[in-house]
Scaffold this motif. Structure first.
Motif, PDB file in Angstrom:
ATOM      1  N   ALA A  77       0.868  -1.182   0.000  1.00 24.33           N
ATOM      2  CA  ALA A  77       0.000   0.000   0.000  1.00 24.33           C
ATOM      3  C   ALA A  77       0.898   1.222   0.000  1.00 24.33           C
ATOM      4  N   LEU A  78       0.653   2.134  -0.943  1.00 29.16           N
ATOM      5  CA  LEU A  78       1.498   3.304  -1.103  1.00 29.16           C
ATOM      6  C   LEU A  78       0.657   4.555  -0.925  1.00 29.16           C
ATOM      7  N   GLY A  79       1.116   5.470  -0.057  1.00 30.23           N
ATOM      8  CA  GLY A  79       0.364   6.701   0.136  1.00 30.23           C
ATOM      9  C   GLY A  79       0.814   7.480   1.351  1.00 30.23           C
ATOM     10  N   SER A  80       0.014   8.442   1.722  1.00 24.55           N
ATOM     11  CA  SER A  80       0.261   9.291   2.881  1.00 24.55           C
ATOM     12  C   SER A  80      -0.186   8.568   4.148  1.00 24.55           C
ATOM     13  N   SER A  81      -0.442   9.329   5.192  1.00 24.63           N
ATOM     14  CA  SER A  81      -0.972   8.731   6.422  1.00 24.63           C
ATOM     15  C   SER A  81      -2.341   8.100   6.192  1.00 24.63           C
ATOM     16  N   ARG A  82      -2.962   8.397   5.053  1.00 25.83           N
ATOM     17  CA  ARG A  82      -4.257   7.795   4.730  1.00 25.83           C
ATOM     18  C   ARG A  82      -4.096   6.385   4.167  1.00 25.83           C
ATOM     19  N   ALA A  83      -2.871   5.885   4.111  1.00 28.96           N
ATOM     20  CA  ALA A  83      -2.620   4.477   3.773  1.00 28.96           C
ATOM     21  C   ALA A  83      -2.129   3.701   4.993  1.00 28.96           C
ATOM     22  N   TRP A  84      -2.166   4.348   6.138  1.00 30.78           N
ATOM     23  CA  TRP A  84      -1.681   3.739   7.378  1.00 30.78           C
ATOM     24  C   TRP A  84      -2.640   2.699   7.947  1.00 30.78           C
ATOM     25  N   GLN A  85      -3.894   2.699   7.516  1.00 27.63           N
ATOM     26  CA  GLN A  85      -4.885   1.831   8.140  1.00 27.63           C
ATOM     27  C   GLN A  85      -5.016   0.479   7.440  1.00 27.63           C
ATOM     28  N   PHE A  86      -4.236   0.272   6.389  1.00 33.49           N
ATOM     29  CA  PHE A  86      -4.218  -1.042   5.754  1.00 33.49           C
ATOM     30  C   PHE A  86      -3.489  -2.015   6.670  1.00 33.49           C
ATOM     31  N   ARG A  87      -4.048  -3.220   6.838  1.00 31.42           N
ATOM     32  CA  ARG A  87      -3.501  -4.185   7.789  1.00 31.42           C
ATOM     33  C   ARG A  87      -3.163  -5.517   7.128  1.00 31.42           C
ATOM     34  N   ARG A  88      -2.137  -6.151   7.590  1.00 33.01           N
ATOM     35  CA  ARG A  88      -1.694  -7.424   7.032  1.00 33.01           C
ATOM     36  C   ARG A  88      -2.752  -8.531   7.135  1.00 33.01           C
ATOM     37  N   VAL A 102       4.431   9.277   1.515  1.00 36.00           N
ATOM     38  CA  VAL A 102       4.103  10.029   0.299  1.00 36.00           C
ATOM     39  C   VAL A 102       3.250  11.241   0.645  1.00 36.00           C
ATOM     40  N   SER A 103       3.724  12.428   0.296  1.00 37.65           N
ATOM     41  CA  SER A 103       2.917  13.633   0.487  1.00 37.65           C
ATOM     42  C   SER A 103       2.761  14.418  -0.811  1.00 37.65           C
ATOM     43  N   SER A 104       3.206  13.832  -1.913  1.00 36.20           N
ATOM     44  CA  SER A 104       3.053  14.459  -3.228  1.00 36.20           C
ATOM     45  C   SER A 104       3.299  13.396  -4.288  1.00 36.20           C
ATOM     46  N   ASP A 207       3.578  -4.280  10.334  1.00 35.29           N
ATOM     47  CA  ASP A 207       3.053  -4.377   8.968  1.00 35.29           C
ATOM     48  C   ASP A 207       3.007  -3.015   8.274  1.00 35.29           C
ATOM     49  N   GLY A 208       3.603  -1.998   8.921  1.00 31.73           N
ATOM     50  CA  GLY A 208       3.631  -0.660   8.342  1.00 31.73           C
ATOM     51  C   GLY A 208       2.432   0.185   8.688  1.00 31.73           C
ATOM     52  N   SER A 209       1.434  -0.399   9.341  1.00 31.36           N
ATOM     53  CA  SER A 209       0.252   0.358   9.762  1.00 31.36           C
ATOM     54  C   SER A 209       0.579   1.154  11.020  1.00 31.36           C
ATOM     55  N   TYR A 210      -0.338   2.041  11.412  1.00 32.25           N
ATOM     56  CA  TYR A 210      -0.094   2.904  12.566  1.00 32.25           C
ATOM     57  C   TYR A 210      -1.099   2.619  13.674  1.00 32.25           C
ATOM     58  N   GLN A 211      -0.583   2.535  14.879  1.00 31.35           N
ATOM     59  CA  GLN A 211      -1.429   2.375  16.058  1.00 31.35           C
ATOM     60  C   GLN A 211      -1.644   3.746  16.691  1.00 31.35           C
ATOM     61  N   TYR A 212      -2.878   4.245  16.583  1.00 35.05           N
ATOM     62  CA  TYR A 212      -3.210   5.561  17.140  1.00 35.05           C
ATOM     63  C   TYR A 212      -3.520   5.395  18.629  1.00 35.05           C
ATOM     64  N   GLY A 213      -2.460   5.362  19.417  1.00 37.85           N
ATOM     65  CA  GLY A 213      -2.607   5.028  20.834  1.00 37.85           C
ATOM     66  C   GLY A 213      -3.564   5.914  21.590  1.00 37.85           C
ATOM     67  N   GLU A 214      -3.428   7.234  21.451  1.00 37.06           N
ATOM     68  CA  GLU A 214      -4.272   8.152  22.211  1.00 37.06           C
ATOM     69  C   GLU A 214      -5.728   8.048  21.788  1.00 37.06           C
ATOM     70  N   THR A 215      -5.984   7.844  20.501  1.00 33.97           N
ATOM     71  CA  THR A 215      -7.361   7.706  20.029  1.00 33.97           C
ATOM     72  C   THR A 215      -7.978   6.412  20.523  1.00 33.97           C
ATOM     73  N   PHE A 331     -10.321  13.344   7.826  1.00 33.93           N
ATOM     74  CA  PHE A 331      -9.808  12.799   6.572  1.00 33.93           C
ATOM     75  C   PHE A 331      -9.007  11.513   6.749  1.00 33.93           C
ATOM     76  N   HIS A 332      -9.229  10.829   7.862  1.00 29.08           N
ATOM     77  CA  HIS A 332      -8.646   9.506   8.080  1.00 29.08           C
ATOM     78  C   HIS A 332      -9.744   8.537   8.523  1.00 29.08           C
ATOM     79  N   GLY A 333      -9.992   7.547   7.688  1.00 33.06           N
ATOM     80  CA  GLY A 333     -10.888   6.482   8.123  1.00 33.06           C
ATOM     81  C   GLY A 333     -10.140   5.523   9.030  1.00 33.06           C
ATOM     82  N   SER A 334     -10.872   4.824   9.865  1.00 34.49           N
ATOM     83  CA  SER A 334     -10.263   3.841  10.755  1.00 34.49           C
ATOM     84  C   SER A 334     -10.027   2.530  10.009  1.00 34.49           C
ATOM     85  N   GLU A 335      -9.386   1.572  10.689  1.00 35.24           N
ATOM     86  CA  GLU A 335      -9.157   0.280  10.040  1.00 35.24           C
ATOM     87  C   GLU A 335     -10.480  -0.438   9.783  1.00 35.24           C
TER      88      GLU A 335
END
Length: 383
Positions: A77-88, A102-104, A207-215, A331-335
């Motif tokens: 998965a290639l992209g900005s932080s909006r590709a962070w929610q893809f999971r293995r 990626v930001s441009s 897996d390259g995804s992000y864990q939004y701990g505080e959320t 502008f970020h959907g969850s997993e």
């Protein structure tokens, strides 16, 4: 030995001693805030399942490129932080998310070319952001400064960042004086690397995804989470700059990249990632955004069609049956939203082989909460 020579030797000795003392203090401070794992050691720890969240270095591109070259996953998965929610677990084959690299369009070209120096993935899920084609938003060139440093230079950079942040960041000073850090994160039980991971259970997973701990720990209300994005849309700022049309020179670059990916033999899936429904509705009816939004969606769709690659528009998460309770912010959907996206993609018979539809259906039916379907400890493995 004359006096001047003795004085010079004494001066050199004092200088060397001062340098060693400074280095020792720096190392002790980095260790105290869990930031002493630097350079290739970060990559090694990530391969073993660590959670990486640094308060001193926001650049994840350098280590993600190293990881992807080591692992050579079939699906990327290639992209900005909006590709962070893809999971293995959503996939049947090996997967890694290059989210937040990626930001441009220029960044995307750089990442793809870097990958191809080692291997070419079978599948690229390419998340294209609206602001990449906004002519009123400046595009910074790829920053390769940290990646090009050697191991010693990377550590010296961290020393510099440490003292810079100590000077301007009271939270970092507090963390040094009153550390409340965890060797394993309090959500997924992974080893932690970096202050953000150790203190707030936030960071990149294996897996390259992000864990939004505080959320995860303090989700608040959907209204609170999207409030900042609403303000951006209303004011036309911070990625949501007003514009009447897209930048066609950038569109040409995007078309060229899609062609290169397709020509390289990748299965290319172009995806427009989701906005919260309220945010998408605001943009769709705003004089400052609606023409840009419409032109963006139509132009990227046409670019995908011209190249004969897959295209999915999930710009409004409501189209997937998701409510704004499933949004991380405007502008970020969850997993959970992204799992819905994958289930939608799998309805295409040509793509069914990629996705673990049984897993998606089972966990969507019994989600962890509004935003998560993968059990927090499921991805945990430490060698």
């Amino acid at each position: 030995m004359n006096k001047s020579k003795k004085w010079c030797l004494r001066f050199v000795g004092i200088a060397v001693a001062c340098i060693f003392i400074l280095l020792a203090i720096s190392e002790a401070l980095l260790h105290r805030i869990n930031e002493d794992t630097v350079g290739s050691a970060v990559v090694d720890r990530m391969e073993k399942g660590a959670l990486y969240g640094s308060a001193l270095n926001d650049d994840v591109t350098w280590y993600k490129l190293q990881l992807i070259k080591r692992q050579q996953p079939d699906i990327v998965a290639l992209g900005s932080s909006r590709a962070w929610q893809f999971r293995r677990p959503f996939f049947k084959d090996s997967f890694y998310s290059m989210g937040y690299t990626v930001s441009s369009i220029d960044h995307a070209i750089y990442i793809f070319n870097q990958m191809r120096q080692t291997y070419t993935p079978k599948v690229i899920i390419f998340c294209v952001d609206l602001w990449w084609l906004n002519p009123n938003l400046k595009q910074a060139p790829p920053d390769t400064e940290f990646a090009n440093r050697n191991e010693l230079e990377k550590r010296l950079y961290m020393y510099g960042q440490l003292y810079t942040e100590l000077r301007r960041n009271p939270k970092l000073r507090s963390a040094i004086l009153h550390p409340d850090l965890h060797d394993t994160d309090t959500i997924g039980a992974r080893h932690t690397v970096g202050l953000v991971a150790a203190a707030r259970a936030g960071g990149n997973r294996e897996d390259g995804s992000y864990q939004y701990g505080e959320t995860i720990m303090n989700p608040g209300t959907a209204e609170d989470r999207i409030a900042d994005t609403k303000e951006r849309v209303e004011k036309g700022e911070r990625r949501f700059d007003f514009a009447d049309d897209i930048d066609y020179d950038r569109l040409a670059k995007l078309k060229g990249l899609i062609h290169e990916m397709n020509n390289a033999g990748c299965t290319v899936i172009i995806c427009l990632p989701p906005f919260a429904h309220e945010i998408y509705s605001m943009m769709a009816t705003s004089d400052g955004h609606k023409h840009l939004l419409q032109s963006f969606e139509q132009s990227v769709h046409q670019a995908a069609a011209d190249e004969g690659v897959y295209f999915f528009d999930y710009s409004d998460m409501a189209w997937l049956g998701a409510t704004d309770d499933e949004a991380l912010d405007g502008f970020h959907g969850s997993e959970r939203v992204y799992a819905r996206m994958y289930l939608s993609m799998s309805s295409n018979p040509e793509l069914q082989w990629m996705f673990d539809t049984d897993y998606l259906k089972t966990h969507l039916a019994s989600p962890v909460d509004d935003m998560h379907i993968v059990p927090f400890d499921e991805m945990h493995y430490v060698k």
